[in-house]
Design a protein around this motif. Structure first.
Motif, PDB file in Angstrom:
ATOM      1  N   LYS A  13       8.020  -4.555   2.583  1.00 21.78           N
ATOM      2  CA  LYS A  13       7.448  -4.693   1.469  1.00 21.78           C
ATOM      3  C   LYS A  13       8.186  -5.033   0.215  1.00 21.78           C
ATOM      4  O   LYS A  13       9.075  -5.551  -0.040  1.00 21.78           O
ATOM      5  CB  LYS A  13       6.015  -4.970   0.745  1.00 21.78           C
ATOM      6  CG  LYS A  13       5.897  -2.947   0.682  1.00 21.78           C
ATOM      7  CD  LYS A  13       4.078  -2.431   0.467  1.00 21.78           C
ATOM      8  CE  LYS A  13       4.284  -1.216   0.380  1.00 21.78           C
ATOM      9  NZ  LYS A  13       5.554  -0.543  -0.588  1.00 21.78           N
ATOM     10  N   THR A  31       6.845   0.885  -7.392  1.00 23.83           N
ATOM     11  CA  THR A  31       5.585   1.542  -7.491  1.00 23.83           C
ATOM     12  C   THR A  31       5.539   3.378  -6.965  1.00 23.83           C
ATOM     13  O   THR A  31       5.039   4.220  -7.296  1.00 23.83           O
ATOM     14  CB  THR A  31       4.047   1.184  -8.309  1.00 23.83           C
ATOM     15  OG1 THR A  31       3.991   1.134  -6.887  1.00 23.83           O
ATOM     16  CG2 THR A  31       4.206   0.133  -8.862  1.00 23.83           C
ATOM     17  N   GLY A  32       5.829   2.767  -5.677  1.00 21.54           N
ATOM     18  CA  GLY A  32       5.814   3.778  -4.882  1.00 21.54           C
ATOM     19  C   GLY A  32       7.368   5.147  -5.322  1.00 21.54           C
ATOM     20  O   GLY A  32       7.115   6.241  -5.472  1.00 21.54           O
ATOM     21  N   TYR A  35       5.842   7.728  -7.700  1.00 24.69           N
ATOM     22  CA  TYR A  35       5.211   8.991  -6.989  1.00 24.69           C
ATOM     23  C   TYR A  35       5.760   9.949  -6.360  1.00 24.69           C
ATOM     24  O   TYR A  35       5.648  10.761  -6.498  1.00 24.69           O
ATOM     25  CB  TYR A  35       3.857   8.605  -5.916  1.00 24.69           C
ATOM     26  CG  TYR A  35       2.725   7.499  -6.736  1.00 24.69           C
ATOM     27  CD1 TYR A  35       1.956   8.070  -6.970  1.00 24.69           C
ATOM     28  CD2 TYR A  35       3.046   6.214  -6.673  1.00 24.69           C
ATOM     29  CE1 TYR A  35       1.119   7.325  -8.057  1.00 24.69           C
ATOM     30  CE2 TYR A  35       1.674   5.177  -7.842  1.00 24.69           C
ATOM     31  CZ  TYR A  35       0.826   5.814  -8.325  1.00 24.69           C
ATOM     32  OH  TYR A  35      -0.090   5.296  -9.210  1.00 24.69           O
ATOM     33  N   ARG A  36       6.412   8.903  -6.878  1.00 20.99           N
ATOM     34  CA  ARG A  36       7.916   9.811  -5.669  1.00 20.99           C
ATOM     35  C   ARG A  36       8.949  11.063  -6.654  1.00 20.99           C
ATOM     36  O   ARG A  36       8.830  12.513  -6.441  1.00 20.99           O
ATOM     37  CB  ARG A  36       9.190   9.046  -4.899  1.00 20.99           C
ATOM     38  CG  ARG A  36       8.424   8.109  -3.437  1.00 20.99           C
ATOM     39  CD  ARG A  36       9.321   7.309  -2.945  1.00 20.99           C
ATOM     40  NE  ARG A  36       9.365   6.623  -2.152  1.00 20.99           N
ATOM     41  CZ  ARG A  36       9.443   7.283  -0.914  1.00 20.99           C
ATOM     42  NH1 ARG A  36      10.974   7.572  -0.198  1.00 20.99           N
ATOM     43  NH2 ARG A  36       9.280   6.613   0.983  1.00 20.99           N
ATOM     44  N   ALA A  81       5.384  12.434  -1.465  1.00 23.12           N
ATOM     45  CA  ALA A  81       4.642  10.980  -2.774  1.00 23.12           C
ATOM     46  C   ALA A  81       2.656  10.997  -2.374  1.00 23.12           C
ATOM     47  O   ALA A  81       2.425  10.795  -3.173  1.00 23.12           O
ATOM     48  CB  ALA A  81       4.920   9.905  -2.862  1.00 23.12           C
ATOM     49  N   SER A  82       3.316  10.314  -1.209  1.00 24.25           N
ATOM     50  CA  SER A  82       0.994  10.894  -0.210  1.00 24.25           C
ATOM     51  C   SER A  82       0.284  11.281  -0.830  1.00 24.25           C
ATOM     52  O   SER A  82      -0.029  11.215  -1.006  1.00 24.25           O
ATOM     53  CB  SER A  82       1.742  10.519   1.326  1.00 24.25           C
ATOM     54  OG  SER A  82       0.573  10.337   1.215  1.00 24.25           O
ATOM     55  N   SER A  85      -0.356  11.930  -4.498  1.00 22.67           N
ATOM     56  CA  SER A  85      -0.914  10.185  -5.343  1.00 22.67           C
ATOM     57  C   SER A  85      -2.191  10.012  -5.182  1.00 22.67           C
ATOM     58  O   SER A  85      -2.829   8.963  -4.948  1.00 22.67           O
ATOM     59  CB  SER A  85       0.240   9.064  -4.255  1.00 22.67           C
ATOM     60  OG  SER A  85      -0.597   9.034  -3.191  1.00 22.67           O
ATOM     61  N   ARG A  91      -2.498   9.495 -10.976  1.00 20.18           N
ATOM     62  CA  ARG A  91      -2.872   8.154 -10.694  1.00 20.18           C
ATOM     63  C   ARG A  91      -2.899   7.552 -12.036  1.00 20.18           C
ATOM     64  O   ARG A  91      -2.817   6.363 -12.821  1.00 20.18           O
ATOM     65  CB  ARG A  91      -3.874   7.526 -10.120  1.00 20.18           C
ATOM     66  CG  ARG A  91      -3.558   7.541  -8.191  1.00 20.18           C
ATOM     67  CD  ARG A  91      -4.316   7.323  -7.569  1.00 20.18           C
ATOM     68  NE  ARG A  91      -3.514   5.598  -7.967  1.00 20.18           N
ATOM     69  CZ  ARG A  91      -2.900   5.537  -6.788  1.00 20.18           C
ATOM     70  NH1 ARG A  91      -2.121   6.058  -5.583  1.00 20.18           N
ATOM     71  NH2 ARG A  91      -2.099   4.389  -5.941  1.00 20.18           N
ATOM     72  N   GLY A 112       4.342  -2.135  -4.304  1.00 18.47           N
ATOM     73  CA  GLY A 112       2.648  -0.463  -4.476  1.00 18.47           C
ATOM     74  C   GLY A 112       1.936  -0.800  -3.334  1.00 18.47           C
ATOM     75  O   GLY A 112       1.641  -1.131  -1.919  1.00 18.47           O
ATOM     76  N   ARG A 113       0.615   0.250  -2.982  1.00 18.96           N
ATOM     77  CA  ARG A 113      -1.210  -0.134  -2.237  1.00 18.96           C
ATOM     78  C   ARG A 113      -1.815  -0.616  -3.424  1.00 18.96           C
ATOM     79  O   ARG A 113      -2.588  -0.806  -2.537  1.00 18.96           O
ATOM     80  CB  ARG A 113      -0.384   1.877  -2.700  1.00 18.96           C
ATOM     81  CG  ARG A 113       0.573   2.042  -1.610  1.00 18.96           C
ATOM     82  CD  ARG A 113       0.647   1.874  -0.229  1.00 18.96           C
ATOM     83  NE  ARG A 113       1.498   2.719   0.451  1.00 18.96           N
ATOM     84  CZ  ARG A 113       3.080   2.808   0.123  1.00 18.96           C
ATOM     85  NH1 ARG A 113       3.306   1.823  -0.350  1.00 18.96           N
ATOM     86  NH2 ARG A 113       3.539   3.623   1.408  1.00 18.96           N
ATOM     87  N   ASP A 114      -1.849  -0.441  -5.057  1.00 11.90           N
ATOM     88  CA  ASP A 114      -2.978  -0.742  -5.157  1.00 11.90           C
ATOM     89  C   ASP A 114      -2.875  -1.575  -6.829  1.00 11.90           C
ATOM     90  O   ASP A 114      -3.308  -2.205  -7.231  1.00 11.90           O
ATOM     91  CB  ASP A 114      -3.420   0.469  -6.118  1.00 11.90           C
ATOM     92  CG  ASP A 114      -2.878   1.267  -7.154  1.00 11.90           C
ATOM     93  OD1 ASP A 114      -1.316   0.888  -6.982  1.00 11.90           O
ATOM     94  OD2 ASP A 114      -2.968   1.918  -7.891  1.00 11.90           O
ATOM     95  N   ARG A 163       0.993   8.726   6.795  1.00  8.62           N
ATOM     96  CA  ARG A 163       0.907   8.484   6.026  1.00  8.62           C
ATOM     97  C   ARG A 163      -0.506   7.506   5.044  1.00  8.62           C
ATOM     98  O   ARG A 163      -0.799   7.114   4.305  1.00  8.62           O
ATOM     99  CB  ARG A 163       1.994   8.008   5.064  1.00  8.62           C
ATOM    100  CG  ARG A 163       3.021   8.958   5.153  1.00  8.62           C
ATOM    101  CD  ARG A 163       3.886   9.463   4.007  1.00  8.62           C
ATOM    102  NE  ARG A 163       4.236   8.281   2.968  1.00  8.62           N
ATOM    103  CZ  ARG A 163       6.092   7.250   3.403  1.00  8.62           C
ATOM    104  NH1 ARG A 163       6.104   8.172   3.531  1.00  8.62           N
ATOM    105  NH2 ARG A 163       5.299   6.177   2.221  1.00  8.62           N
ATOM    106  N   ASP A 167      -2.852   7.436   2.587  1.00  7.14           N
ATOM    107  CA  ASP A 167      -2.984   6.997   1.606  1.00  7.14           C
ATOM    108  C   ASP A 167      -4.989   5.455   2.014  1.00  7.14           C
ATOM    109  O   ASP A 167      -4.558   4.778   0.483  1.00  7.14           O
ATOM    110  CB  ASP A 167      -2.341   5.581   1.968  1.00  7.14           C
ATOM    111  CG  ASP A 167      -0.371   6.453   1.338  1.00  7.14           C
ATOM    112  OD1 ASP A 167      -0.279   7.333   1.040  1.00  7.14           O
ATOM    113  OD2 ASP A 167       0.564   5.643   1.968  1.00  7.14           O
ATOM    114  N   ARG A 170      -8.050   7.885   0.973  1.00  7.83           N
ATOM    115  CA  ARG A 170      -8.069   8.628  -0.611  1.00  7.83           C
ATOM    116  C   ARG A 170      -9.837   8.280  -1.592  1.00  7.83           C
ATOM    117  O   ARG A 170      -9.513   7.225  -0.717  1.00  7.83           O
ATOM    118  CB  ARG A 170      -6.957   8.445  -1.037  1.00  7.83           C
ATOM    119  CG  ARG A 170      -6.043   7.572  -1.439  1.00  7.83           C
ATOM    120  CD  ARG A 170      -4.893   8.078  -2.327  1.00  7.83           C
ATOM    121  NE  ARG A 170      -4.206   6.423  -3.300  1.00  7.83           N
ATOM    122  CZ  ARG A 170      -3.202   6.291  -2.859  1.00  7.83           C
ATOM    123  NH1 ARG A 170      -2.646   6.621  -2.376  1.00  7.83           N
ATOM    124  NH2 ARG A 170      -3.348   4.203  -3.196  1.00  7.83           N
TER     125      ARG A 170
END
Ligand code: DC
Length: 210
Positions: A13, A31-32, A35-36, A81-82, A85, A91, A112-114, A163, A167, A170
């Protein structure tokens, strides 16, 4: 115009988001990295990653314009980061900055994820990019083994599974596909094919709306 690209680690991605942003001439936010950067800041001030208050304070102070990628793209920081986050305070602290970025003209690509579920549910095009955990581990291993020839593919696969598990499970903004996202499984594709397919799916989403 907002394009949301979500998916698990090493799905392709990041590279696809870069190509999509270049194709349309849009701004890009990975966006990762945010968090990193929070995880890096917590460690730099000597606090524990388990300390959600310390992580939230670092997230509130984060300058989106000053992300030093070379210090953030390591395996250890990805794992850290995981952890940070998952904290709702972290967040929440990063929410507004991401929303503001998404309004940039002429358009923005956020990966990102969300993004499609929480940050930009109104995005005009949403992709969820994935690949099997074995394939993702193999890709990550090919990248990292150049730096560390002793690295085993099994240890990377274990990292990726840990991870993904963290991810996805949560309670706050977990990694999941938005109802209106288009799914792209890159397991059997090289990056050229995957990028072309991503652009085709985005065009299909945009023409549906037009
Ligand atoms: O994409 P990445 O590997 O740089 O992301 C690092 C971690 O940050 C990932 O394990 C989960 C978290 N993350 C998140 O929770 N939400 C995002 N939008 C992006 C990343």
């Amino acid at each position: 115009m907002i394009i949301a690209i979500d998916g698990p680690t090493a799905s392709g991605k990041g590279t696809i988001a870069k190509r999509v942003a270049a194709h349309y001439g849009f701004h890009l936010l990975d966006t990762g990295l945010l968090y990193r950067a929070v995880a890096r800041a917590v460690l730099d001030v000597g606090q524990s990653l388990e300390d959600s208050e310390a992580a939230t304070t670092c997230a509130r102070k984060l300058d989106f314009g000053a992300l030093d990628e070379s210090r953030l793209r390591t395996r250890e920081i990805g794992d850290a980061a995981s952890v940070v986050s998952a904290y709702p305070g972290v967040r929440q602290a990063l929410f507004e900055g991401q929303r503001l970025f998404a309004q940039k003209k002429p358009g923005a690509v956020l990966d990102g994820r969300d993004i499609g579920t929480v940050i930009c549910p109104e995005a005009e095009a949403k992709l969820f990019i994935t690949a099997s955990s074995e394939i993702r581990a193999h890709r990550r291993w090919l990248e990292l083994v150049k730096l560390d020839p002793a690295l085993s593919e099994e240890s990377i696969l274990a990292d990726i599974r840990r991870r993904d598990e963290r991810d996805s499970n949560r309670s706050n903004a977990p990694l999941k596909i938005a109802d209106d996202a288009r799914l792209l499984d890159t397991s059997l594709m090289d990056i050229e094919t995957a990028s072309r397919e991503a652009l085709r799916l985005i065009e299909a989403s945009l023409s549906r709306q037009g």
